[in-house]
Design an enzyme around this catalytic site. Structure first.
Site, short mmCIF file in Angstrom:
data_model
loop_
_atom_site.label_atom_id
_atom_site.label_comp_id
_atom_site.label_asym_id
_atom_site.label_seq_id
_atom_site.Cartn_x
_atom_site.Cartn_y
_atom_site.Cartn_z
N PHE A 124 23.83 -61.36 17.73
CA PHE A 124 23.86 -59.88 17.01
C PHE A 124 23.65 -58.62 17.73
O PHE A 124 22.41 -58.77 18.35
CB PHE A 124 22.91 -59.97 15.64
CG PHE A 124 23.02 -58.76 14.97
CD1 PHE A 124 24.09 -58.29 14.18
CD2 PHE A 124 21.92 -57.86 15.14
CE1 PHE A 124 23.96 -57.27 13.37
CE2 PHE A 124 22.02 -56.55 14.27
CZ PHE A 124 23.14 -56.39 13.30
N ASP A 209 19.48 -58.75 25.56
CA ASP A 209 19.15 -57.72 24.31
C ASP A 209 17.87 -58.44 23.77
O ASP A 209 17.76 -59.47 23.06
CB ASP A 209 20.29 -57.90 23.47
CG ASP A 209 20.21 -57.25 22.06
OD1 ASP A 209 18.91 -57.01 21.84
OD2 ASP A 209 21.07 -57.14 21.34
N LYS A 238 13.66 -51.98 17.88
CA LYS A 238 12.71 -52.34 16.93
C LYS A 238 11.33 -52.23 16.93
O LYS A 238 10.82 -51.21 16.49
CB LYS A 238 12.97 -54.06 16.62
CG LYS A 238 14.43 -54.34 16.09
CD LYS A 238 14.44 -55.43 15.29
CE LYS A 238 15.65 -55.61 14.18
NZ LYS A 238 16.85 -55.58 14.85
C1 LIG Z 1 18.33 -55.55 15.17
C2 LIG Z 1 19.02 -55.58 16.50
C3 LIG Z 1 19.97 -54.92 16.93
C4 LIG Z 1 20.38 -53.65 16.28
O1 LIG Z 1 19.40 -52.65 16.21
P1 LIG Z 1 19.64 -51.37 15.34
O2 LIG Z 1 18.40 -50.52 15.67
O3 LIG Z 1 19.81 -51.75 13.96
O4 LIG Z 1 20.65 -50.85 15.67
C5 LIG Z 1 20.60 -55.32 18.27
N1 LIG Z 1 20.41 -56.43 18.85
C6 LIG Z 1 19.49 -57.25 18.00
C7 LIG Z 1 18.99 -58.56 18.77
C8 LIG Z 1 18.70 -56.96 16.91
O5 LIG Z 1 17.96 -57.88 16.29
#
Ligand SMILES: *Cc1c(COP(=O)(O)O)cnc(C)c1O
Length: 387
Positions: A124, A209, A238
């Site tokens: 994700f 990420d 986050k």
């Molecule tokens: C939440 C998340 C995102 C997206 O972040 P947003 O602030 O909602 O755009 C991307 N990568 C990972 C691993 C996430 O947990």
């Protein structure tokens, strides 16, 4: 717009591990705004930093230098592999910056035909068009084709699959250190070390990420520290801003050099208010050294408690995670369990339909964990009796 399946609850106040709704009902929060409130709700340091900054300067644009942004960038660089930081406002945007940087770096330094990024199935990476394409899950892409060209998916945790997917067009591999949204999936022990060796051999970039795993969540400040490797680019969001909207793409000097003025930008990115909150939050995480070590220790305590439930209920399939990013995979639908937990006064989360995900603030205590385990026990007991 109708983009969220919201619970019929209005939350009005929060403090530490607790939030309260408009009827005065109290909840113990094991969701933490989706792994955002690592210090708990309304941490005094973050609140005071926001109040002070709001009275001084809120926003001026990136045409100018501002102290809070310099301070946060410096702290991030001093405490990570990175030499340079780009600030934006969310995880998806941080990943967009990473994707653009990887492409520009490869085109300028290696060959103009290099643009392809290999990502993992069940990953994700966000909800923009480029990041839903990077996300290796059809459910996020349905209805939005044509997707961005230049992405390819492999199973998570399989170095051989990455090796087979590399072509002369490949420029980078982009992965979460632990897949969070995809069901709390951990890679095999040596995966990242072997992958890093392969990528160095092939002269390809590693983008991590760490939007969800960063800022202490897994028991280290950044999850890559568990694996004995460093990425070339890392993304954060986050928990970075202590609850305010901020994201960041970090990189080594060598890679960051590919960006020159005008290549990438954000109006709000790293503005004074968000960076003041981010600085206060990171200071609290670093100075309260126990927060991160507590996260590692209490995560093990949490998993033991959940393992006790697994002994008792045969519809619990697996318990996995690191630090306070923990998943409990069920054979039954988990979305109703989340609703039952709310009735019991606990906010939890379910991902991939069947994986209960627990991402509480790092300040969570053993007593609060015991309370949740007992509540889950009552919920599961009723389920088994009904079945
Ligand atoms: C939440 C998340 C995102 C997206 O972040 P947003 O602030 O909602 O755009 C991307 N990568 C990972 C691993 C996430 O947990």
């Amino acid at each position: 717009m109708n983009t969220y399946g919201r619970y019929p609850v209005v939350l009005v106040r929060g403090r530490g591990m607790k939030v309260w709704d408009s009827d005065g009902k109290e909840y113990t929060d094991f969701l933490a705004g989706i792994a955002v409130n690592n210090l708990g709700h309304c941490h005094p340091r973050v609140v005071i930093a926001l109040q002070k900054q709001a009275q001084k300067l809120i926003h001026v644009s990136n045409y100018f230098h501002i102290e809070p942004q310099i301070k946060l960038a410096k702290m991030l660089v001093q405490n990570s592999f990175a030499d340079r930081v780009f600030f934006c406002n969310s995880g998806a945007e941080a990943n967009e910056a990473a994707i653009k940087l990887a492409r520009k770096y490869a085109k300028e330094n290696l060959c103009p035909d290099k643009f392809e990024i290999i990502t993992a199935l069940n990953s994700f990476h966000g909800r923009t068009l480029a990041t839903i394409t990077a996300t290796g899950q059809g459910r996020f892409q349905k209805g939005f084709t044509p997707l961005m060209p230049g992405f390819k998916y492999v199973p998570f945790g399989d170095v051989g699959a990455v090796a087979n997917a590399i072509t002369e067009n490949t420029c980078a591999v982009m992965l979460e250190p632990i897949q969070a949204e995809g069901g709390v999936n951990l890679p095999p022990e040596n995966y990242f070390r072997e992958l890093k060796t392969l990528l160095e051999e092939k002269n390809l970039l590693l983008i991590l990420d760490e939007v969800q795993t960063g800022m202490g969540r897994t028991g280290k400040l950044f999850a890559y520290e568990h694996y004995g490797i460093t990425p070339d680019i890392m993304t954060l969001a986050k928990a970075l801003g202590g609850g305010t909207a901020i994201g960041a793409a970090l990189a080594t000097e060598k890679v960051a050099e590919a960006f020159s003025p005008g290549d990438h930008a954000s109006t709000f990115g790293g503005n004074a208010l968000a960076c003041a909150a981010g600085t206060a939050s990171l200071e609290a995480i670093l100075e309260d050294g126990w927060l991160v070590s507590n996260c590692a220790r209490i995560g093990e305590y949490f998993k033991k408690g959940l393992a006790g439930l697994k002994q008792k209920y045969n519809f619990i399939r697996d318990i996995r995670g690191k630090g306070l990013l923990i998943g409990m995979e069920l054979d039954i639908d988990g979305t109703d369990i989340v609703k039952d937990a709310m009735k019991e006064g606990y906010l939890i989360n379910c991902t991939m339909q069947k994986v209960l995900r627990f991402v509480p603030p790092l300040i969570v205590t053993e007593e609060e964990i015991d309370g949740l385990i007992q509540a889950l026990d009552r919920i599961f007991e009723k389920r088994s009796a009904a079945a």
